[in-house]
Design an enzyme around this catalytic site. Structure first.
Site, PDB file in Angstrom:
ATOM      1  CB  CYS A 117      -6.752  -0.295   5.096  1.00  0.00           C
ATOM      2  SG  CYS A 117      -5.016  -0.824   5.042  1.00  0.00           S
ATOM      3  CG  HIS A 130      -1.961  -1.007   1.250  1.00  0.00           C
ATOM      4  ND1 HIS A 130      -3.096  -0.860   2.009  1.00  0.00           N
ATOM      5  CD2 HIS A 130      -2.079  -2.189   0.607  1.00  0.00           C
ATOM      6  CE1 HIS A 130      -3.878  -1.910   1.838  1.00  0.00           C
ATOM      7  NE2 HIS A 130      -3.281  -2.739   0.992  1.00  0.00           N
ATOM      8  CD  GLU A 171      -2.077   4.256   3.094  1.00  0.00           C
ATOM      9  OE1 GLU A 171      -3.259   4.498   3.398  1.00  0.00           O
ATOM     10  OE2 GLU A 171      -1.743   3.435   2.213  1.00  0.00           O
ATOM     11  CB  CYS A 206      -2.232   1.834   6.024  1.00  0.00           C
ATOM     12  SG  CYS A 206      -1.792   0.929   4.515  1.00  0.00           S
TER      13      CYS A 206
END
Length: 143
Positions: free
Chosen positions: A77, A47, A49, A80
């Site tokens: 999410c 991801h 992040e 993260c």
């Protein structure tokens, strides 16, 4: 900084990743920037992040990312948000909310969980329309 995160999100879409971008900055200096690369890397943890946190930690020479802000185009999410808490990032700014998987208050509130030892300040909605439109265009093209 959020516009830079939007640029990273746009780059993610060029390799069929969901267009989400993240920028970590401190005192006006960019420490790291990344877009989603799950498809590109075939890695469920890639991801934006997570990639930005890894790059910032490497640059700083340690796992803590003090005195910084992470700018994200979409509400983080649970994975993260957990990583942001563990990295001790003091401030999170995000664009669009995520009513399906958001962990900054939409579905869960990992960033505000009082039982955790770190709770960053959270500012939501910066460049909300631009962030949401990028995601809507991406998913509309796939339907």
């Amino acid at each position: 900084m959020m516009r830079l995160a939007l640029d990273e999100a746009g780059r993610a879409a060029t390799h069929d990743d969901v267009p989400i971008g993240a920028v970590i900055a401190r005192d006006g200096e960019i420490l790291a920037a990344a877009g989603n690369e799950r498809e590109l890397r075939a890695d469920p943890t890639a991801h934006a992040e997570i990639l930005a946190l890894r790059a910032a930690a490497e640059r700083l020479g340690g796992w803590r990312i003090p005195d910084a802000t992470i700018y994200i185009t979409l509400e983080p999410c649970a994975m993260c948000a957990g990583a942001i808490v563990l990295a001790r990032v003091p401030r999170v700014v995000y664009g669009a909310t995520d009513p399906k998987a958001g962990a900054a208050g939409s579905v869960l509130d990992v960033l505000g969980e009082p039982r955790l030892n770190h709770r960053p300040a959270v500012d939501a909605g910066l460049l909300f329309q631009e962030s949401r439109a990028l995601l809507e265009r991406f998913f509309a093209a796939r339907r």
